[in-house]
Design a protein around this motif. Structure first.
Motif, PDB file in Angstrom:
ATOM      1  N   ASP A   7       0.431  -1.584  -0.614  1.00 57.41           N
ATOM      2  CA  ASP A   7       0.257   0.258  -0.296  1.00 57.41           C
ATOM      3  C   ASP A   7       0.889   1.510   0.174  1.00 57.41           C
ATOM      4  O   ASP A   7       0.831   1.915  -0.800  1.00 57.41           O
ATOM      5  N   LEU A  39      -5.098   0.131  -5.994  1.00 57.00           N
ATOM      6  CA  LEU A  39      -4.276  -0.701  -5.233  1.00 57.00           C
ATOM      7  C   LEU A  39      -4.683  -1.962  -6.310  1.00 57.00           C
ATOM      8  O   LEU A  39      -5.888  -2.376  -5.761  1.00 57.00           O
ATOM      9  N   LEU A  56      -6.660   3.675  -3.469  1.00 61.18           N
ATOM     10  CA  LEU A  56      -5.463   4.060  -2.323  1.00 61.18           C
ATOM     11  C   LEU A  56      -6.004   5.465  -1.507  1.00 61.18           C
ATOM     12  O   LEU A  56      -6.095   5.930  -2.397  1.00 61.18           O
TER      13      LEU A  56
END
Length: 198
Positions: free
Chosen positions: A130, A141, A179
């Protein structure tokens, strides 16, 4: 040849921990790691290799191995996770991620050696990815898994990914998440969170 920034990243490392607090060191793969990485892949069970590479193989084909160890080529990066065990520093996990600058999507795949599955390395590695994705400027992601890979699907769900059918292959599912949070900048390969851009 890697850019200076990539070379700086290769020189650094990150540390994650197992559930019991054992230290697992993460670093970028270099061409010098080709033999060790290939040995790691060969040492995985057939089932683990099938889940990781979405098909049957005994080792990485030469061209795939060369791509794995070419740090930063086409915005693709490979990591190995190593631990000292019984006095030997060995690979216990690996991950590969790719950044699409056009879409901001970062796609990844990973494996944890059979001997170390269930020790919390997978979740810790995903959390580390991450931060790495944010450091690259990623906005999403994602990854793919076999529909039968219940462990990876559960891991992804717990890490906040949405699971959906794969658009191009009925045997796969896609897990994806936006994200958010702080933008991470990298110094060496250590990620430092500095604030979120709007």
């Amino acid at each position: 040849m890697p850019t200076p920034a990539i070379a700086d990243l290769a020189a650094g490392s990150n540390t994650i921990h197992t559930r019991r607090g054992e230290e697992v060191r993460l670093r970028f793969v270099t061409p010098d790691d080709a033999e060790a990485l290939q040995s790691y892949v060969r040492s995985l069970s057939q089932r683990s290799r099938h889940k990781r590479f979405l098909g049957a193989l005994n080792e990485l084909p030469k061209t795939v191995l060369e791509d794995f160890v070419a740090l930063g080529r086409n915005d693709r990066y490979s990591l190995i996770a190593t631990m000292d065990h019984d006095g030997v520093d060995g690979i216990v996990a690996e991950a590969r991620y790719a950044f699409d600058r056009g879409t901001g999507r970062v796609e990844f795949g990973l494996s944890v050696h059979d001997r170390w599955q269930g020790h919390g390395i997978g979740p810790a590695l995903i959390a580390n990815l991450d931060g790495r994705a944010l450091a690259l400027g990623g906005v999403t992601l994602s990854g793919d898994a076999l529909r039968t890979n219940d462990v990876m699907i559960a891991l992804a769900r717990k890490a906040g990914f949405t699971i959906k059918p794969h658009a191009d292959d009925w045997t796969l599912v896609r897990f994806e998440k936006a994200l958010s949070g702080a933008v991470a900048h990298s110094v060496g390969a250590d990620l430092h969170v500095v604030g979120r851009e709007s």
